[in-house]
Design a protein around this motif. Structure first.
Motif, mmCIF file in Angstrom:
data_model
loop_
_atom_site.group_PDB
_atom_site.id
_atom_site.type_symbol
_atom_site.label_atom_id
_atom_site.label_comp_id
_atom_site.label_asym_id
_atom_site.label_seq_id
_atom_site.Cartn_x
_atom_site.Cartn_y
_atom_site.Cartn_z
ATOM 1 N N VAL A 112 -78.937 -57.027 -33.004
ATOM 2 C CA VAL A 112 -78.710 -55.674 -33.521
ATOM 3 C C VAL A 112 -78.782 -55.769 -35.040
ATOM 4 O O VAL A 112 -77.863 -56.286 -35.684
ATOM 5 C CB VAL A 112 -77.353 -55.126 -33.060
ATOM 6 N N ASP A 114 -79.699 -53.126 -37.453
ATOM 7 C CA ASP A 114 -79.289 -51.992 -38.278
ATOM 8 C C ASP A 114 -77.780 -52.037 -38.516
ATOM 9 O O ASP A 114 -77.004 -52.070 -37.546
ATOM 10 C CB ASP A 114 -79.666 -50.683 -37.583
ATOM 11 N N GLU A 117 -75.740 -49.345 -36.674
ATOM 12 C CA GLU A 117 -75.657 -49.578 -35.235
ATOM 13 C C GLU A 117 -74.738 -50.759 -34.937
ATOM 14 O O GLU A 117 -73.958 -50.730 -33.973
ATOM 15 C CB GLU A 117 -77.047 -49.847 -34.646
ATOM 16 N N LYS A 118 -74.815 -51.791 -35.758
ATOM 17 C CA LYS A 118 -73.961 -52.959 -35.547
ATOM 18 C C LYS A 118 -72.483 -52.576 -35.648
ATOM 19 O O LYS A 118 -71.670 -52.974 -34.806
ATOM 20 C CB LYS A 118 -74.310 -54.053 -36.558
ATOM 21 N N ARG A 121 -71.474 -50.715 -32.567
ATOM 22 C CA ARG A 121 -71.283 -51.596 -31.408
ATOM 23 C C ARG A 121 -69.931 -52.317 -31.503
ATOM 24 O O ARG A 121 -69.228 -52.468 -30.506
ATOM 25 C CB ARG A 121 -72.406 -52.615 -31.311
#
Length: 214
Positions: A112, A114, A117-118, A121
């Motif tokens: 992952v 970006d 996004e990380k 998550r």
């Protein structure tokens, strides 16, 4: 999830196989501890770590300097989760067994990349275990985010194997004067223990008091 592949098709005791999303997802959601199998430097390794599921993907994370994460990125891996529910005691040693739920996932691990996004998550990981905790914590710094790697694995190639119930003895063995049955096993979460440097007056929040797994 797709139909079973040659890698996920259960061949030994295939009556215990499960390929449906409900079973696979349920086992992954019930047990955060997994083992990731991979190859590093030509040798096989199996590393225990924490996993979490979002939709049709499973994730795990660690230090950006981790040898395991580096070896898994864009590589074929096998991720497994196991839960033991009981020891099955039969009338013969051969027919002893365990009641269990397990999952195997095969595929290529993806990083992952970006940052947004990380972080999303990692927030989902924390909130999945302790709802409400992320927002009460100090915000993650850019350096901490950079120092953390998150890997993703699709659940397209996954299968579960489940056993439950009493022993399956040979018919003639049921007449033997030997105790048989199941010793149930469960994972217990105990009361939280305060950090010795905790500020005075602080008590465990609801998401800590109600935490459970299994």
């Amino acid at each position: 999830m797709d139909a079973p592949t040659e890698r996920t098709r259960v061949k030994r005791l295939n009556k215990r196989a499960r390929y449906d999303e409900e079973t696979v997802h349920g086992i992954l959601d019930a047990m955060p501890i997994c083992t990731v199998g991979y190859v590093f430097g030509g040798a096989p390794y199996a590393t225990p770590t924490l996993q979490w599921r979002e939709g049709g993907h499973v994730y795990w994370h660690g230090s950006s300097a981790s040898r395991m994460l580096e070896a898994c990125e864009e590589a074929q891996v096998c991720l497994t989760v196991s839960i033991i529910d009981g020891f099955v005691m039969a009338r013969s040693a051969f027919n002893h067994s365990c009641n269990y739920r397990s999952v195997m996932v095969f595929g290529t691990a993806r990083k992952v990349s970006d940052p947004a996004e990380k972080e999303a998550r990692l927030r989902a990981f924390t909130e999945g275990l302790w709802p409400g905790r992320w927002d009460m914590l100090r915000q993650m710094t850019a350096q901490e985010l950079k120092a953390t790697t998150v890997l993703s694995l699709s659940l397209d190639e996954a299968s579960a194997k489940v056993r439950s119930g009493p022993p399956g003895d040979d018919e003639e063995d049921y007449a033997l004067p030997v105790w048989a049955g199941v010793i149930p096993v469960r994972q217990q979460v105990l009361s939280p223990v305060d950090d010795p440097r905790l500020m005075p007056g602080l008590t465990p929040p609801e998401h800590i008091r109600r935490f459970k797994i299994g």
